[in-house]
Design a protein around this motif. Structure first.
Motif, PDB file in Angstrom:
ATOM      1  N   VAL A   7      -4.329 -25.415  11.645  1.00  0.00           N
ATOM      2  CA  VAL A   7      -5.343 -24.355  11.709  1.00  0.00           C
ATOM      3  C   VAL A   7      -4.725 -23.047  12.176  1.00  0.00           C
ATOM      4  CG1 VAL A   7      -7.522 -23.641  12.760  1.00  0.00           C
ATOM      5  CG2 VAL A   7      -7.187 -26.030  12.096  1.00  0.00           C
ATOM      6  N   TRP A   8      -4.004 -23.063  13.314  1.00  0.00           N
ATOM      7  CA  TRP A   8      -3.431 -21.805  13.786  1.00  0.00           C
ATOM      8  C   TRP A   8      -2.274 -21.334  12.908  1.00  0.00           C
ATOM      9  CZ3 TRP A   8       1.661 -21.756  15.086  1.00  0.00           C
ATOM     10  CH2 TRP A   8       2.256 -22.926  15.578  1.00  0.00           C
ATOM     11  N   LYS A   9      -1.590 -22.270  12.255  1.00  0.00           N
ATOM     12  CA  LYS A   9      -0.547 -21.855  11.311  1.00  0.00           C
ATOM     13  C   LYS A   9      -1.160 -21.122  10.124  1.00  0.00           C
ATOM     14  CE  LYS A   9       2.471 -25.737  12.475  1.00  0.00           C
ATOM     15  NZ  LYS A   9       2.935 -27.074  12.042  1.00  0.00           N
ATOM     16  N   LEU A  10      -2.307 -21.588   9.652  1.00  0.00           N
ATOM     17  CA  LEU A  10      -2.989 -20.891   8.558  1.00  0.00           C
ATOM     18  C   LEU A  10      -3.417 -19.492   8.976  1.00  0.00           C
ATOM     19  CD1 LEU A  10      -5.157 -23.770   7.029  1.00  0.00           C
ATOM     20  CD2 LEU A  10      -3.275 -22.568   5.907  1.00  0.00           C
ATOM     21  N   TYR A  11      -3.825 -19.333  10.244  1.00  0.00           N
ATOM     22  CA  TYR A  11      -4.157 -17.995  10.732  1.00  0.00           C
ATOM     23  C   TYR A  11      -2.938 -17.063  10.634  1.00  0.00           C
ATOM     24  CZ  TYR A  11      -8.349 -19.999  12.992  1.00  0.00           C
ATOM     25  OH  TYR A  11      -9.545 -20.619  13.249  1.00  0.00           O
ATOM     26  N   ILE A  12      -1.789 -17.553  11.095  1.00  0.00           N
ATOM     27  CA  ILE A  12      -0.564 -16.738  11.074  1.00  0.00           C
ATOM     28  C   ILE A  12      -0.157 -16.430   9.638  1.00  0.00           C
ATOM     29  CG2 ILE A  12       1.902 -16.739  11.633  1.00  0.00           C
ATOM     30  CD1 ILE A  12       1.217 -18.403  14.110  1.00  0.00           C
ATOM     31  N   ILE A  13      -0.242 -17.440   8.773  1.00  0.00           N
ATOM     32  CA  ILE A  13       0.125 -17.244   7.365  1.00  0.00           C
ATOM     33  C   ILE A  13      -0.754 -16.181   6.720  1.00  0.00           C
ATOM     34  CG2 ILE A  13       0.150 -18.356   5.085  1.00  0.00           C
ATOM     35  CD1 ILE A  13       0.836 -20.989   6.659  1.00  0.00           C
ATOM     36  N   ARG A  14      -2.069 -16.249   6.976  1.00  0.00           N
ATOM     37  CA  ARG A  14      -2.981 -15.276   6.377  1.00  0.00           C
ATOM     38  C   ARG A  14      -2.679 -13.870   6.899  1.00  0.00           C
ATOM     39  NH1 ARG A  14      -8.309 -15.017   4.058  1.00  0.00           N
ATOM     40  NH2 ARG A  14      -8.225 -17.252   3.609  1.00  0.00           N
ATOM     41  N   PHE A  15      -2.387 -13.742   8.191  1.00  0.00           N
ATOM     42  CA  PHE A  15      -2.094 -12.422   8.760  1.00  0.00           C
ATOM     43  C   PHE A  15      -0.861 -11.802   8.108  1.00  0.00           C
ATOM     44  CE2 PHE A  15       0.310  -9.816  11.776  1.00  0.00           C
ATOM     45  CZ  PHE A  15      -0.622  -8.818  12.037  1.00  0.00           C
ATOM     46  N   PHE A  16       0.232 -12.550   8.058  1.00  0.00           N
ATOM     47  CA  PHE A  16       1.469 -11.983   7.519  1.00  0.00           C
ATOM     48  C   PHE A  16       1.416 -11.833   5.997  1.00  0.00           C
ATOM     49  CE2 PHE A  16       3.161 -13.175  11.687  1.00  0.00           C
ATOM     50  CZ  PHE A  16       3.878 -12.029  11.987  1.00  0.00           C
ATOM     51  N   SER A  17       0.611 -12.657   5.331  1.00  0.00           N
ATOM     52  CA  SER A  17       0.431 -12.488   3.888  1.00  0.00           C
ATOM     53  C   SER A  17      -0.325 -11.199   3.573  1.00  0.00           C
ATOM     54  CB  SER A  17      -0.327 -13.687   3.304  1.00  0.00           C
ATOM     55  OG  SER A  17       0.422 -14.874   3.437  1.00  0.00           O
ATOM     56  N   SER A  18      -1.107 -10.711   4.537  1.00  0.00           N
ATOM     57  CA  SER A  18      -1.866  -9.472   4.352  1.00  0.00           C
ATOM     58  C   SER A  18      -1.162  -8.256   4.942  1.00  0.00           C
ATOM     59  CB  SER A  18      -3.251  -9.611   4.996  1.00  0.00           C
ATOM     60  OG  SER A  18      -3.950 -10.688   4.434  1.00  0.00           O
ATOM     61  N   LEU A  19      -0.147  -8.489   5.758  1.00  0.00           N
ATOM     62  CA  LEU A  19       0.583  -7.386   6.392  1.00  0.00           C
ATOM     63  C   LEU A  19       1.604  -6.830   5.391  1.00  0.00           C
ATOM     64  CD1 LEU A  19       0.854  -5.891   9.152  1.00  0.00           C
ATOM     65  CD2 LEU A  19       2.740  -7.457   9.655  1.00  0.00           C
ATOM     66  N   ILE A  20       1.100  -6.131   4.382  1.00  0.00           N
ATOM     67  CA  ILE A  20       1.917  -5.647   3.266  1.00  0.00           C
ATOM     68  C   ILE A  20       1.784  -4.122   3.178  1.00  0.00           C
ATOM     69  CG2 ILE A  20       2.417  -5.891   0.811  1.00  0.00           C
ATOM     70  CD1 ILE A  20       2.775  -8.473   2.342  1.00  0.00           C
ATOM     71  N   PRO A  21       2.596  -3.372   3.921  1.00  0.00           N
ATOM     72  CA  PRO A  21       2.507  -1.904   3.883  1.00  0.00           C
ATOM     73  C   PRO A  21       2.866  -1.314   2.526  1.00  0.00           C
ATOM     74  CG  PRO A  21       4.402  -2.614   5.185  1.00  0.00           C
ATOM     75  CD  PRO A  21       3.591  -3.835   4.911  1.00  0.00           C
ATOM     76  N   ALA A  22       3.475  -2.106   1.655  1.00  0.00           N
ATOM     77  CA  ALA A  22       3.805  -1.604   0.311  1.00  0.00           C
ATOM     78  C   ALA A  22       2.552  -1.212  -0.456  1.00  0.00           C
ATOM     79  CB  ALA A  22       4.582  -2.664  -0.471  1.00  0.00           C
ATOM     80  N   TYR A  23       1.421  -1.889  -0.191  1.00  0.00           N
ATOM     81  CA  TYR A  23       0.204  -1.602  -0.951  1.00  0.00           C
ATOM     82  C   TYR A  23      -0.319  -0.186  -0.715  1.00  0.00           C
ATOM     83  CZ  TYR A  23      -0.076  -6.625  -1.957  1.00  0.00           C
ATOM     84  OH  TYR A  23       0.185  -7.903  -2.386  1.00  0.00           O
ATOM     85  N   VAL A  24       0.008   0.389   0.438  1.00  0.00           N
ATOM     86  CA  VAL A  24      -0.506   1.720   0.765  1.00  0.00           C
ATOM     87  C   VAL A  24       0.090   2.794  -0.149  1.00  0.00           C
ATOM     88  CG1 VAL A  24      -0.764   3.425   2.627  1.00  0.00           C
ATOM     89  CG2 VAL A  24      -0.788   0.983   3.158  1.00  0.00           C
ATOM     90  N   ILE A  25       1.338   2.594  -0.533  1.00  0.00           N
ATOM     91  CA  ILE A  25       2.022   3.615  -1.355  1.00  0.00           C
ATOM     92  C   ILE A  25       2.450   3.031  -2.713  1.00  0.00           C
ATOM     93  CG2 ILE A  25       2.793   5.137   0.483  1.00  0.00           C
ATOM     94  CD1 ILE A  25       5.083   2.409  -0.833  1.00  0.00           C
TER      95      ILE A  25
END
Length: 402
Positions: A7-25
């Motif tokens: 459960v907590w591993k899925l939380y971490i995976i979802r966070f880092f999968s969304s931490l994509i600063p490339a999408y901003v530019i």
């Protein structure tokens, strides 16, 4: 390692999968590498076609060969995607990347929810699925907002390429934690034998989901409502900039508005489980559809910043819908076909998004962006009326034992 760690591993995976600063530019970077607007549209079509073709087959693979394996494949492809984007130049490079991204998305779709639900079943906590799915969405939003707020600062100071290196590092971290997930196993030999016996032959993975929805009309009704809400939300994500511009919202504040659109969904996602237990799924879904219809209608007629308040209301309601609809489905489907049926739901939402896009695009051309949102208001209103009329007439579906 304990199964509860999933459960907590899925939380971490979802966070880092969304931490994509490339999408901003993203669009600026692609333009620098020779991608004109028509070429970008062609890659979007390639991406959509890839998902449509592979959505159900990858769900079948997840059910037969393991959800954790498919999540690993998806995470590996996400890392490969950004590794290829760093040196990418020209249409062929970007076309390859979007195909890889589409395959990765299809591999993850259905597998994450299935692994989470079966993990909770083995822990005796299946009833908390909506709560954990809401928290997963919260991790998603927090990661995306963090990327949005920091990505522009990084790009402005160090250049656009750094955002892609940071995004690659983030996907590698997500991949690392995905490798540490544990595939939920049956609790006993008898349970394992029953599950193996219950697993249908390969050809049934296409026919059984359709039969399941036909025999469970209330599940089908709830899923359709979730699909319509999710498809409508896509057109807020894609066109909020044009809407805000027409309302003369200052461009320098777009980053804050982008973050607010994502953050406003957080309370709904986190409160979904509690509200469902208090008011019931049917009543809550009717309220969400009504809020969507009213919110989009207000966006269509407003020519002031009040339209942005209506947009916030729609986003809050959409944040409620996903955990409720997904929970209603997963509580009632058998484990051997959990990822496959979830993939059918995802495929249906993509189909509704495409159909809604036809009406949205046509009316946006004739009546500006306001006409497009008026079409979505009409769509939500039709489903609200249909849901209120049909939900009491359909039989309650029995909960699955997992």
């Amino acid at each position: 390692m304990k199964l509860s760690a999933n459960v907590w591993k899925l939380y971490i995976i979802r966070f880092f999968s969304s931490l994509i600063p490339a999408y901003v530019i993203e669009r600026l970077y692609w333009e620098q590498r020779g991608m004109t607007i028509p070429l970008v549209v062609y890659t979007e079509i390639l991406y959509a076609v890839t998902i449509i073709v592979l959505e159900v087959p990858t769900g079948i693979m997840a059910d037969r060969w393991g959800r954790q394996r498919m999540l690993v494949a998806g995470a590996l492809l996400a890392s490969l995607e950004f590794a290829l984007l760093i040196p990418a130049s020209g249409f062929s490079s970007f076309a390859l990347v979007v195909i890889i991204a589409g395959i990765g998305h299809s591999a993850r779709s259905g597998s994450e929810n299935a692994l989470l639900y079966d993990t909770l079943v083995r822990l005796g906590r299946a009833s908390s699925f909506e709560k954990h799915l809401g928290r997963l969405n919260a991790c998603d939003f927090v990661g995306a907002v963090t990327a949005a707020l920091t990505g522009s600062l990084l790009a402005g100071r160090y250049g656009l390429s750094l955002n892609y290196w940071v995004s690659l590092a983030s996907t590698i971290i997500a991949l690392t934690f995905t490798l540490l997930l544990i595939e939920p196993a049956p609790g006993s030999r008898d349970e394992a034998a029953d599950e193996a016996e219950a697993r249908p032959p390969l050809r049934s993975y296409l026919t059984e989901p359709l039969r399941f929805f036909r025999l469970h009309p209330r599940v089908c009704l709830v899923m359709l409502s979730g699909m319509v809400t999710g498809a409508s939300l896509v057109y807020i994500y894609e066109f909020w900039q044009l809407y805000a511009d027409r309302l003369h919202f200052p461009v320098y504040a777009f980053g804050v508005l982008s973050s607010a659109i994502m953050l406003i969904q957080l309370p709904g996602s986190l409160a979904a489980s509690w509200l469902k237990d208090r008011y019931g799924a049917g009543r809550l879904i009717a309220i969400i559809l009504a809020a969507g219809a009213a919110g989009f209608a207000a966006m269509a007629v407003s020519r002031s910043l009040g339209g942005l308040a209506a947009m916030a209301a729609v986003c809050f309601a959409a944040g409620l819908m996903e955990p409720i609809a997904a929970g209603y489905l997963h509580h009632r489907i058998p484990s051997p076909m959990r990822a496959t049926i979830d993939s059918f739901q995802s495929l249906g939402q993509n189909g509704w998004s495409a159909l809604a896009g036809l009406g949205f695009g046509y009316l946006s051309i004739r009546y500006e962006i306001f006409g497009g949102y008026g079409f979505l208001a009409l769509l939500c209103a039709i489903f609200f009326i249909g849901f209120v009329l049909l939900y009491p007439r359909t039989r309650e579906d029995k909960l699955s034992n997992g």
